[in-house]
Design a protein around this motif. Structure first.
Motif, PDB file in Angstrom:
ATOM      1  N   LEU A 124       7.019  -0.320 -34.568  1.00  0.00           N
ATOM      2  CA  LEU A 124       7.757  -0.065 -33.333  1.00  0.00           C
ATOM      3  C   LEU A 124       9.081  -0.816 -33.317  1.00  0.00           C
ATOM      4  CD1 LEU A 124       8.112   0.973 -30.431  1.00  0.00           C
ATOM      5  CD2 LEU A 124       6.722  -0.970 -29.666  1.00  0.00           C
ATOM      6  N   TYR A 125       9.059  -2.083 -33.687  1.00  0.00           N
ATOM      7  CA  TYR A 125      10.287  -2.889 -33.663  1.00  0.00           C
ATOM      8  C   TYR A 125      11.325  -2.334 -34.640  1.00  0.00           C
ATOM      9  CZ  TYR A 125       7.734  -6.526 -31.027  1.00  0.00           C
ATOM     10  OH  TYR A 125       7.027  -7.238 -30.086  1.00  0.00           O
ATOM     11  N   VAL A 126      10.877  -1.860 -35.800  1.00  0.00           N
ATOM     12  CA  VAL A 126      11.810  -1.266 -36.761  1.00  0.00           C
ATOM     13  C   VAL A 126      12.381   0.038 -36.211  1.00  0.00           C
ATOM     14  CG1 VAL A 126      11.986  -0.190 -39.040  1.00  0.00           C
ATOM     15  CG2 VAL A 126      10.809  -2.387 -38.781  1.00  0.00           C
ATOM     16  N   LEU A 127      11.555   0.849 -35.572  1.00  0.00           N
ATOM     17  CA  LEU A 127      12.045   2.090 -34.971  1.00  0.00           C
ATOM     18  C   LEU A 127      13.084   1.797 -33.901  1.00  0.00           C
ATOM     19  CD1 LEU A 127       8.698   4.088 -34.610  1.00  0.00           C
ATOM     20  CD2 LEU A 127      10.647   4.731 -36.052  1.00  0.00           C
ATOM     21  N   GLU A 128      12.830   0.815 -33.065  1.00  0.00           N
ATOM     22  CA  GLU A 128      13.781   0.456 -32.012  1.00  0.00           C
ATOM     23  C   GLU A 128      15.097  -0.035 -32.608  1.00  0.00           C
ATOM     24  OE1 GLU A 128      10.735  -0.766 -28.367  1.00  0.00           O
ATOM     25  OE2 GLU A 128      11.342  -2.296 -29.816  1.00  0.00           O
ATOM     26  N   ALA A 129      15.018  -0.868 -33.644  1.00  0.00           N
ATOM     27  CA  ALA A 129      16.233  -1.369 -34.281  1.00  0.00           C
ATOM     28  C   ALA A 129      16.986  -0.244 -34.983  1.00  0.00           C
ATOM     29  CB  ALA A 129      15.882  -2.477 -35.268  1.00  0.00           C
ATOM     30  N   ALA A 130      16.249   0.673 -35.616  1.00  0.00           N
ATOM     31  CA  ALA A 130      16.889   1.796 -36.292  1.00  0.00           C
ATOM     32  C   ALA A 130      17.606   2.699 -35.296  1.00  0.00           C
ATOM     33  CB  ALA A 130      15.847   2.590 -37.074  1.00  0.00           C
ATOM     34  N   ALA A 131      16.998   2.895 -34.134  1.00  0.00           N
ATOM     35  CA  ALA A 131      17.652   3.698 -33.099  1.00  0.00           C
ATOM     36  C   ALA A 131      18.948   3.030 -32.643  1.00  0.00           C
ATOM     37  CB  ALA A 131      16.702   3.890 -31.916  1.00  0.00           C
ATOM     38  N   ALA A 132      18.933   1.715 -32.534  1.00  0.00           N
ATOM     39  CA  ALA A 132      20.118   0.988 -32.071  1.00  0.00           C
ATOM     40  C   ALA A 132      21.222   0.954 -33.113  1.00  0.00           C
ATOM     41  CB  ALA A 132      19.732  -0.441 -31.673  1.00  0.00           C
ATOM     42  N   HIS A 133      20.873   1.018 -34.395  1.00  0.00           N
ATOM     43  CA  HIS A 133      21.858   0.857 -35.468  1.00  0.00           C
ATOM     44  C   HIS A 133      22.105   2.140 -36.261  1.00  0.00           C
ATOM     45  CE1 HIS A 133      20.752  -3.384 -34.724  1.00  0.00           C
ATOM     46  NE2 HIS A 133      21.967  -3.652 -35.161  1.00  0.00           N
ATOM     47  N   GLY A 134      21.527   3.250 -35.835  1.00  0.00           N
ATOM     48  CA  GLY A 134      21.773   4.516 -36.508  1.00  0.00           C
ATOM     49  C   GLY A 134      21.195   4.597 -37.914  1.00  0.00           C
ATOM     50  N   LYS A 135      20.049   3.976 -38.137  1.00  0.00           N
ATOM     51  CA  LYS A 135      19.403   3.996 -39.445  1.00  0.00           C
ATOM     52  C   LYS A 135      18.250   5.005 -39.453  1.00  0.00           C
ATOM     53  CE  LYS A 135      21.927   0.448 -40.756  1.00  0.00           C
ATOM     54  NZ  LYS A 135      22.894   0.461 -41.879  1.00  0.00           N
ATOM     55  N   SER A 136      17.832   5.380 -40.653  1.00  0.00           N
ATOM     56  CA  SER A 136      16.720   6.314 -40.810  1.00  0.00           C
ATOM     57  C   SER A 136      15.442   5.557 -41.164  1.00  0.00           C
ATOM     58  CB  SER A 136      17.023   7.334 -41.915  1.00  0.00           C
ATOM     59  OG  SER A 136      18.174   8.096 -41.589  1.00  0.00           O
ATOM     60  N   VAL A 137      14.318   6.071 -40.672  1.00  0.00           N
ATOM     61  CA  VAL A 137      13.011   5.485 -40.939  1.00  0.00           C
ATOM     62  C   VAL A 137      12.101   6.556 -41.519  1.00  0.00           C
ATOM     63  CG1 VAL A 137      10.988   4.336 -39.955  1.00  0.00           C
ATOM     64  CG2 VAL A 137      13.272   3.838 -39.034  1.00  0.00           C
ATOM     65  N   TRP A 138      11.540   6.265 -42.694  1.00  0.00           N
ATOM     66  CA  TRP A 138      10.546   7.138 -43.288  1.00  0.00           C
ATOM     67  C   TRP A 138       9.234   6.364 -43.392  1.00  0.00           C
ATOM     68  CZ3 TRP A 138      12.377  10.465 -48.047  1.00  0.00           C
ATOM     69  CH2 TRP A 138      13.560  11.150 -47.717  1.00  0.00           C
ATOM     70  N   VAL A 139       8.145   6.932 -42.900  1.00  0.00           N
ATOM     71  CA  VAL A 139       6.816   6.357 -43.125  1.00  0.00           C
ATOM     72  C   VAL A 139       6.158   7.106 -44.266  1.00  0.00           C
ATOM     73  CG1 VAL A 139       4.493   6.094 -42.193  1.00  0.00           C
ATOM     74  CG2 VAL A 139       6.461   5.428 -40.812  1.00  0.00           C
ATOM     75  N   LEU A 140       5.762   6.352 -45.282  1.00  0.00           N
ATOM     76  CA  LEU A 140       4.977   6.906 -46.387  1.00  0.00           C
ATOM     77  C   LEU A 140       3.523   6.739 -45.979  1.00  0.00           C
ATOM     78  CD1 LEU A 140       6.959   5.236 -49.329  1.00  0.00           C
ATOM     79  CD2 LEU A 140       7.521   7.287 -47.998  1.00  0.00           C
ATOM     80  N   ASP A 141       2.922   7.812 -45.514  1.00  0.00           N
ATOM     81  CA  ASP A 141       1.670   7.694 -44.765  1.00  0.00           C
ATOM     82  C   ASP A 141       0.482   7.330 -45.648  1.00  0.00           C
ATOM     83  OD1 ASP A 141       0.700   7.553 -42.223  1.00  0.00           O
ATOM     84  OD2 ASP A 141       0.432   9.713 -41.945  1.00  0.00           O
TER      85      ASP A 141
END
Length: 399
Positions: A124-141
């Motif tokens: 969650l914290y990484v998703l929130e930071a990525a939203a704030a900084h325009g970064k992409s998040v991939w989860v390798l499930d």
């Protein structure tokens, strides 16, 4: 069965959107491919991936920190020459400097399927930071090793913490990739998010019921040594808020509980008398153990081993949260003045009892301590939460 990392390594088309972008990896010791190559090494071997950083969650990228609130430092990876940032050190949320080190972060974490297991909060914290900084998040499930069942009270408003990322029951029944979709919807995050899904995961298939039998178990954290531990954990994790040992300092942590002054046979008998239906699906065995560290170190403890494995196990019937709640209730009934609850800052939450932080409200503790409260009263609290979550999560199921 292929995990997300195996699919990404095997398929250049899946990696194509990463070309020309700086890639970071959030991982731990269980982040391995099918042939047990660590994901960091597997990704570094791909000519079309530019690794720029790595991140470690609680217990560290190397999984070397034994206990809660033992922080990991940042360091330089000696093999790949990239910085490794700790998300359980000086900070738990990624800093601006950390976010500047990559364009896309790949998250490859083996989860345990329990709200309190902090890897989902780090997601969650990484998703929130990525939203704030325009970064992409991939989860390798990866699999939820305890499958789809739902159990426990949902976290109440105002009880959010590092062990409480959102209003879900203790046992949520989602994979990390599915949880990412739920977090984005629930918290209204605007983030570029992608899940590299598993192939062939069958969460309802016996005998694993979530854990593929052809996959080796590798500890995702130091005290997560087995599938039996993972199955018991949505209940036994509550022992971190109690004076009873949860088996840290033994070879079966978070599968057992006990104390030097406990009469385990009396506890089991009282549990069977109070709510025999809550004990279906597993076998309880009275034991003796002596922790080599942590609570009751060097003292002989009488305790209970929860067996949720082999012929003793029924996946549909086993309810670990209720089993441990019932153990607390039995102790309170047998010895009303037993000093059951610990009082110390738990996961950086001050002024709250750890048992309440763990459960996301005082409701469980109040039920245990209320001499007039019955098992039916706890069901009346928990069942609506469990039913509501089963409905809420349905749109996010990928398998």
């Amino acid at each position: 069965m292929n995990n997300g990392i195996d699919r990404l390594i095997a398929d250049p088309q899946l990696r194509k959107p990463l070309a020309g972008r700086r890639v970071a990896l959030l991982a731990h010791p269980a982040s391995v491919t099918a042939d047990l190559t660590h994901s960091l090494d597997a990704l570094a071997a791909c000519d079309d991936i530019t690794l720029s950083a790595a991140f470690g969650p609680q217990h560290g990228l190397r999984g070397d920190k034994q206990d809660n609130m033992m922080e990991s430092p940042d360091f330089a990876d000696p093999v790949h020459g990239i910085p490794v940032f700790s998300l359980y050190g000086d900070v738990r949320r990624p800093t601006e400097a950390m976010m500047a080190s990559f364009d896309v972060i790949l998250i490859d974490l083996q989860d345990l399927g329990c709200r309190i297991y902090t890897f989902i909060t780090t997601l969650l914290y990484v998703l929130e930071a990525a939203a704030a900084h325009g970064k992409s998040v991939w989860v390798l499930d990866r699999p939820n090793p305890i499958g789809r069942p739902v159990e426990g009270l949902s976290l109440r408003p105002g009880w959010e913490s590092f062990v409480g990322a959102g209003p879900m029951p203790m046992r949520h029944g989602l994979t990390l990739g599915e949880l990412g979709h739920w977090f984005i919807k629930h918290y209204k995050l605007d983030v570029d998010y992608r899940v590299i899904a598993m192939e062939g995961w069958a969460p309802d298939a016996a005998p694993g019921h979530g854990w593929p039998q052809d996959r080796l178990w590798i500890n995702p954290s130091p005290n997560a040594p087995s599938l039996n531990m993972a199955r018991a954990y949505p209940g036994t994790v509550m022992l971190e808020g109690a004076t009873l040992s949860e088996g840290r300092g033994t070879t079966r942590p978070l599968e057992i509980f006990g104390a030097p002054d406990l009469d385990a046979r009396a506890v089991i008998m009282e549990m069977r008398s109070l709510a025999p239906d809550w004990l279906k699906g597993c076998t309880l065995r009275d034991i003796w153990f002596e922790p080599t560290f942590h609570k009751h170190v060097g003292q002989q403890c009488n305790g209970v081993h929860i067996h949720a494995e082999g012929g003793h196990y029924d996946h549909a019937e086993f309810r670990p949260w209720r089993v441990q709640a019932l153990a607390f209730k039995a102790i309170r009934r047998l010895w009303p003045d037993y000093e059951l609850w610990r009082d110390f800052p738990y996961e950086y939450e001050f002024g709250k009892l750890p048992i309440d932080v763990i459960n996301g409200s005082p409701l469980l503790r109040e039920w245990v301590d209320d001499a007039d409260a019955s098992p039916a009263d706890l069901d009346a609290l928990a069942c609506p939460d469990e039913d509501a979550w089963a409905d809420e999560r349905r749109p996010y199921l990928l398998y």
